[in-house]
Design a protein around this motif. Structure first.
Motif, PDB file in Angstrom:
ATOM      1  N   TYR A 153       0.394 -42.909  -7.748  1.00  0.00           N
ATOM      2  CA  TYR A 153       1.654 -42.192  -7.926  1.00  0.00           C
ATOM      3  C   TYR A 153       2.710 -43.248  -8.194  1.00  0.00           C
ATOM      4  O   TYR A 153       2.877 -44.189  -7.405  1.00  0.00           O
ATOM      5  CB  TYR A 153       1.989 -41.392  -6.671  1.00  0.00           C
ATOM      6  CG  TYR A 153       3.380 -40.786  -6.621  1.00  0.00           C
ATOM      7  CD1 TYR A 153       3.629 -39.522  -7.152  1.00  0.00           C
ATOM      8  CD2 TYR A 153       4.441 -41.463  -6.025  1.00  0.00           C
ATOM      9  CE1 TYR A 153       4.902 -38.955  -7.092  1.00  0.00           C
ATOM     10  CE2 TYR A 153       5.713 -40.910  -5.956  1.00  0.00           C
ATOM     11  CZ  TYR A 153       5.942 -39.659  -6.496  1.00  0.00           C
ATOM     12  OH  TYR A 153       7.202 -39.110  -6.438  1.00  0.00           O
TER      13      TYR A 153
ATOM     14  N   SER B 150       6.556 -43.899  -8.359  1.00  0.00           N
ATOM     15  CA  SER B 150       7.762 -43.253  -7.844  1.00  0.00           C
ATOM     16  C   SER B 150       8.936 -43.421  -8.808  1.00  0.00           C
ATOM     17  O   SER B 150       8.874 -44.174  -9.789  1.00  0.00           O
ATOM     18  CB  SER B 150       8.139 -43.844  -6.482  1.00  0.00           C
ATOM     19  OG  SER B 150       8.710 -45.139  -6.647  1.00  0.00           O
TER      20      SER B 150
ATOM     21  N   ASP C  83       5.794 -34.203  -8.148  1.00  0.00           N
ATOM     22  CA  ASP C  83       5.899 -34.286  -6.684  1.00  0.00           C
ATOM     23  C   ASP C  83       5.048 -33.216  -6.010  1.00  0.00           C
ATOM     24  O   ASP C  83       4.406 -33.463  -4.986  1.00  0.00           O
ATOM     25  CB  ASP C  83       7.358 -34.152  -6.252  1.00  0.00           C
ATOM     26  CG  ASP C  83       8.165 -35.417  -6.514  1.00  0.00           C
ATOM     27  OD1 ASP C  83       7.553 -36.505  -6.558  1.00  0.00           O
ATOM     28  OD2 ASP C  83       9.392 -35.310  -6.680  1.00  0.00           O
TER      29      ASP C  83
ATOM     30  N   LYS D 280       1.462 -34.290  -6.184  1.00  0.00           N
ATOM     31  CA  LYS D 280       1.166 -35.324  -5.180  1.00  0.00           C
ATOM     32  C   LYS D 280       0.758 -34.671  -3.858  1.00  0.00           C
ATOM     33  O   LYS D 280      -0.215 -35.089  -3.217  1.00  0.00           O
ATOM     34  CB  LYS D 280       2.400 -36.208  -4.977  1.00  0.00           C
ATOM     35  CG  LYS D 280       2.212 -37.310  -3.945  1.00  0.00           C
ATOM     36  CD  LYS D 280       3.518 -38.063  -3.727  1.00  0.00           C
ATOM     37  CE  LYS D 280       3.367 -39.136  -2.659  1.00  0.00           C
ATOM     38  NZ  LYS D 280       4.656 -39.804  -2.357  1.00  0.00           N
TER      39      LYS D 280
END
Length: 322
Positions: free
Chosen positions: A163, A165, A222, A225
């Protein structure tokens, strides 16, 4: 002296294009790789060749120029930029082999860039680690493409499922996404630089419309995730389909890609979407079940691959990189 390095291709699961504007993205290394072998040339010329792609070119490393002896080495701009910046211009032979389709959205340019840099640094006895390698690989891609996310080069360097950010920090998922994927790809190659510029132009013309789309793609990432962390396969597939709709609105879809997306869903994929920049290239189909049916269905009209995630990043023969 012989120096060999390899790096994996990748799938972008969520965040294409939005990641260029600071939104997060999720991507994973796949079990398809690029291998670069560098040897000293027996002539006064540097050569870049690939039997897999059917080309050979003579390189002018000082001026970033080349003469093609056979074929069309479309990936050569990355090689020339690397050699211009990091090579001493002594004559070498660079041999490329790969099992990733070029221009398919599976990160072939990043894998070539990372493996070439690693092989070249090793050839010259340069000390380097993976963080340095990922940084320099991103600089090469940005130079060649005009604008680039660090996502592809990070995945090819570190491997695994990651991931990225909003602060450009990399987080590696500790749990694995336990599922197979089917890649569908066309003979029409995508051009990452061209598609990134196209979206940027659209964004500049209609910022009030496009900016919320970019933000929404980040929100989807998001949510994905969270879905991965909790192994929520149903939610994961739904989010892929929503993400695809937003990518379509950015103008990066094609008739061929759209056809594969819907063929995959009809055959039982839990979700399917473009992977990579679009404009050609590939789609990914999430197949916790019906993998073989999805593979056969896409293969009737286009090319298909079965892939799984790989934890292995860049590898240099006879050398450990931290």
């Amino acid at each position: 002296m012989e120096s060999i390095a390899s790096a994996p291709g990748k799938m972008i699961l969520f965040g294409e294009h939005a990641v260029v504007y600071g939104e997060p993205a999720i991507a994973g290394a796949v079990n398809k790789r690029v291998t670069i072998k560098i040897t000293k040339s027996s002539t006064n010329s540097s050569i870049f060749k690939s039997d897999d792609l059917g080309f050979e070119a003579e390189l002018n490393t000082r001026n970033k120029r080349y003469i093609s002896n056979r074929g069309k080495p479309g990936i050569i701009k990355y090689i020339l930029e690397i050699l211009f910046r990091f090579h001493d211009h002594s004559p070498i032979v660079i041999d490329l082999s790969l099992d990733i389709p070029i221009g398919s959205g599976l990160g072939s340019s990043a894998a070539v860039t990372v493996s070439t840099l690693a092989a070249l640094f090793n050839y010259h006895g340069k000390k380097f680690n993976k963080n340095y390698l990922a940084k320099k690989a991103h600089e090469i891609e940005s130079s060649v493409q005009g604008i680039a996310s660090p996502l592809d080069t990070s995945v090819s360097t570190f491997g695994g499922l990651i991931y990225l950010s909003r602060e450009k920090k990399i987080f590696k998922f500790t749990n694995k996404l336990q599922s197979s994927f089917v890649i569908g790809y066309t003979l029409k190659r995508g051009n990452t630089g061209k598609m990134v510029k196209s979206v940027r132009s659209l964004k500049n013309r209609y910022s009030k419309i496009v900016d919320p789309i970019i933000t929404s793609i980040g929100e989807i990432t998001d949510e994905a995730k969270f879905a991965i962390a909790h192994n929520n396969q149903s939610k994961f597939g739904e989010l892929m389909n929503i993400n695809q709709g937003l990518l379509d609105s950015l103008g990066v879809n094609t008739k061929e890609l759209s056809r594969m997306v819907y063929i995959a869903r009809k055959a039982g994929a839990h979700g399917s979407k473009i992977t990579g920049s679009g404009g050609g290239g590939s789609i990914i189909a999430f197949c916790p079940t019906n993998e073989e049916k999805v593979f056969r269905s896409i293969s009737k009209y286009d090319n298909a691959l079965k892939v799984r995630f790989s934890n292995e990043g860049v590898i240099v023969q006879n050398r450990k990189i931290l």
